[in-house]
Design a protein around this motif. Sequence first.
Motif, PDB file in Angstrom:
ATOM      1  N   SER A  46      47.888  33.075  51.109  1.00  0.00           N
ATOM      2  CA  SER A  46      46.640  33.840  51.042  1.00  0.00           C
ATOM      3  C   SER A  46      46.805  35.012  50.084  1.00  0.00           C
ATOM      4  O   SER A  46      45.877  35.376  49.350  1.00  0.00           O
ATOM      5  CB  SER A  46      46.226  34.329  52.435  1.00  0.00           C
ATOM      6  OG  SER A  46      47.226  35.139  52.971  1.00  0.00           O
ATOM      7  N   LEU A  49      46.473  33.573  46.680  1.00  0.00           N
ATOM      8  CA  LEU A  49      45.079  33.231  46.418  1.00  0.00           C
ATOM      9  C   LEU A  49      44.307  34.478  45.998  1.00  0.00           C
ATOM     10  O   LEU A  49      43.556  34.473  45.021  1.00  0.00           O
ATOM     11  CB  LEU A  49      44.458  32.616  47.668  1.00  0.00           C
ATOM     12  CG  LEU A  49      43.009  32.183  47.550  1.00  0.00           C
ATOM     13  CD1 LEU A  49      42.896  30.972  46.638  1.00  0.00           C
ATOM     14  CD2 LEU A  49      42.445  31.853  48.901  1.00  0.00           C
ATOM     15  N   LEU A  50      44.547  35.536  46.757  1.00  0.00           N
ATOM     16  CA  LEU A  50      43.848  36.788  46.483  1.00  0.00           C
ATOM     17  C   LEU A  50      44.165  37.276  45.077  1.00  0.00           C
ATOM     18  O   LEU A  50      43.282  37.680  44.309  1.00  0.00           O
ATOM     19  CB  LEU A  50      44.289  37.837  47.504  1.00  0.00           C
ATOM     20  CG  LEU A  50      43.180  38.748  48.004  1.00  0.00           C
ATOM     21  CD1 LEU A  50      42.374  38.035  49.063  1.00  0.00           C
ATOM     22  CD2 LEU A  50      43.773  40.018  48.561  1.00  0.00           C
ATOM     23  N   THR A  52      45.287  35.544  42.540  1.00  0.00           N
ATOM     24  CA  THR A  52      44.747  34.665  41.522  1.00  0.00           C
ATOM     25  C   THR A  52      43.257  34.884  41.344  1.00  0.00           C
ATOM     26  O   THR A  52      42.747  34.868  40.221  1.00  0.00           O
ATOM     27  CB  THR A  52      44.999  33.189  41.906  1.00  0.00           C
ATOM     28  OG1 THR A  52      46.288  33.081  42.457  1.00  0.00           O
ATOM     29  CG2 THR A  52      44.880  32.293  40.703  1.00  0.00           C
ATOM     30  N   GLU A  53      42.587  35.120  42.457  1.00  0.00           N
ATOM     31  CA  GLU A  53      41.153  35.373  42.371  1.00  0.00           C
ATOM     32  C   GLU A  53      40.882  36.635  41.577  1.00  0.00           C
ATOM     33  O   GLU A  53      39.972  36.679  40.750  1.00  0.00           O
ATOM     34  CB  GLU A  53      40.563  35.513  43.774  1.00  0.00           C
ATOM     35  CG  GLU A  53      40.098  34.172  44.322  1.00  0.00           C
ATOM     36  CD  GLU A  53      39.554  34.290  45.725  1.00  0.00           C
ATOM     37  OE1 GLU A  53      39.670  35.383  46.333  1.00  0.00           O
ATOM     38  OE2 GLU A  53      39.030  33.283  46.212  1.00  0.00           O
ATOM     39  N   ARG A  54      41.699  37.628  41.832  1.00  0.00           N
ATOM     40  CA  ARG A  54      41.528  38.889  41.119  1.00  0.00           C
ATOM     41  C   ARG A  54      41.750  38.683  39.624  1.00  0.00           C
ATOM     42  O   ARG A  54      40.993  39.179  38.789  1.00  0.00           O
ATOM     43  CB  ARG A  54      42.519  39.926  41.665  1.00  0.00           C
ATOM     44  CG  ARG A  54      41.818  41.207  42.053  1.00  0.00           C
ATOM     45  CD  ARG A  54      42.766  42.184  42.701  1.00  0.00           C
ATOM     46  NE  ARG A  54      42.756  42.054  44.139  1.00  0.00           N
ATOM     47  CZ  ARG A  54      43.831  42.208  44.910  1.00  0.00           C
ATOM     48  NH1 ARG A  54      44.993  42.489  44.364  1.00  0.00           N
ATOM     49  NH2 ARG A  54      43.739  42.103  46.202  1.00  0.00           N
ATOM     50  N   ARG A  56      41.465  35.915  37.999  1.00  0.00           N
ATOM     51  CA  ARG A  56      40.360  35.115  37.470  1.00  0.00           C
ATOM     52  C   ARG A  56      39.158  36.002  37.144  1.00  0.00           C
ATOM     53  O   ARG A  56      38.547  35.883  36.084  1.00  0.00           O
ATOM     54  CB  ARG A  56      39.961  34.058  38.500  1.00  0.00           C
ATOM     55  CG  ARG A  56      38.864  33.154  38.037  1.00  0.00           C
ATOM     56  CD  ARG A  56      38.148  32.540  39.214  1.00  0.00           C
ATOM     57  NE  ARG A  56      37.501  33.555  40.029  1.00  0.00           N
ATOM     58  CZ  ARG A  56      36.948  33.333  41.209  1.00  0.00           C
ATOM     59  NH1 ARG A  56      36.996  32.143  41.731  1.00  0.00           N
ATOM     60  NH2 ARG A  56      36.382  34.304  41.893  1.00  0.00           N
ATOM     61  N   ASP A  57      38.842  36.896  38.085  1.00  0.00           N
ATOM     62  CA  ASP A  57      37.696  37.768  37.863  1.00  0.00           C
ATOM     63  C   ASP A  57      37.908  38.638  36.624  1.00  0.00           C
ATOM     64  O   ASP A  57      36.995  38.830  35.821  1.00  0.00           O
ATOM     65  CB  ASP A  57      37.460  38.658  39.085  1.00  0.00           C
ATOM     66  CG  ASP A  57      36.889  37.832  40.239  1.00  0.00           C
ATOM     67  OD1 ASP A  57      36.405  36.712  39.951  1.00  0.00           O
ATOM     68  OD2 ASP A  57      36.945  38.294  41.379  1.00  0.00           O
ATOM     69  N   LYS A  60      37.496  36.537  33.592  1.00  0.00           N
ATOM     70  CA  LYS A  60      36.086  36.229  33.390  1.00  0.00           C
ATOM     71  C   LYS A  60      35.395  37.389  32.688  1.00  0.00           C
ATOM     72  O   LYS A  60      34.623  37.198  31.747  1.00  0.00           O
ATOM     73  CB  LYS A  60      35.419  35.972  34.744  1.00  0.00           C
ATOM     74  CG  LYS A  60      35.121  34.515  35.019  1.00  0.00           C
ATOM     75  CD  LYS A  60      34.307  34.413  36.286  1.00  0.00           C
ATOM     76  CE  LYS A  60      34.104  32.973  36.681  1.00  0.00           C
ATOM     77  NZ  LYS A  60      33.618  32.864  38.053  1.00  0.00           N
TER      78      LYS A  60
END
Lengths: 228, 109
Positions: A46, A49-50, A52-54, A56-57, A60
């Motif tokens: 988790s 994941l967190l 990687t999400e950060r 990714r954002d 972006k």
Amino acid sequence: MLSLKHTRLSIVLACFILGFMIAVQFHSTQNSLKYLTQYQRTEELSQRLLQTERERDALKEQIKNGTAVQTTNLTDSAIVEAGISAVEGPGIIVTVADSSKKTMGDDNVNLYVVHDEDMLRIINELRAAGAEAISINGQRVVATTEIRCAGPTVSVNNERSAPPFEIKAIGDPKALENSLKMRGGVIETLGVWGIKIDVSTKEQLTIPAYNHANDFKYAKSVEKGEEK
Amino acid sequence: MIYAIASLVIGALVGYFCNITIPVEYSKLFSVALLAGFDAVFGALKAIFLKTFDNLNFLTGFFSNTLLAALLVYLGDNLSIDLYYVALFVFGLRIFKNLSYLRHCLIKK
């Protein structure tokens, strides 16, 4: 022998030890819950994941800014040329599929399947007829795009795809169609081997943007006027 | 009885604040030992009700049972025999049996 004092003492001692053990066990169970491999694994995943999400954002956001800057500096034709954005317009869709003919005797089997060379011929023909944007199986064809044989598949923009190939081209539909269908043209020569090429004209079709990073390591642009 | 409960609580407190943690590989042995301890205490309670309580018997039973249980489980682990479950079953059964007996005695009173 069975004095009350002794009995009491032994019970107290036993109970003390028992209480001690209960507490220790309780304590270690509470602690070990945290360190159980499963829990650790979920925690780790988790966390990742967190992160990687950060990331990714952030990326972006970067892309948003990057393309905004780029597109403002670029002319419309340059955007189409570089494949930065998806384009739409009239054109044709060409589907190329392997031959369903049976090989005869000692014929080379390779003649009956679609090759990179066949694809290149079609693309070349389309370009000659004034195609402005081309994609193969959803991969935009730009200046750096390769079309090459990769085993039983054809690699375009380093993405492999297998027949049937769908080539989309935006341009004058009539001219594009004729360029392929002309006598002695691609469709006729490949048709000999049974390779199936279908051409359909479309009033409106969309070609996706080039979806790979444009990272030039060696080529550096030279400002106008600096040229020697 | 009061002494017993008080010492139980004190022991729990001491154990909690000692901050000892049993390593994961020994937690099995320790839990079996704990269960054996429980069994011995409930057995003693029953014996008190039956008026057959023997101090020496209790003390030796308490220690030897806990140690033997842990030792047997350890041996079983090394011989890949799951004596852990056997110990759980036996001690658990005995604890419940003793408890139900105690309940009977209390109701009869």
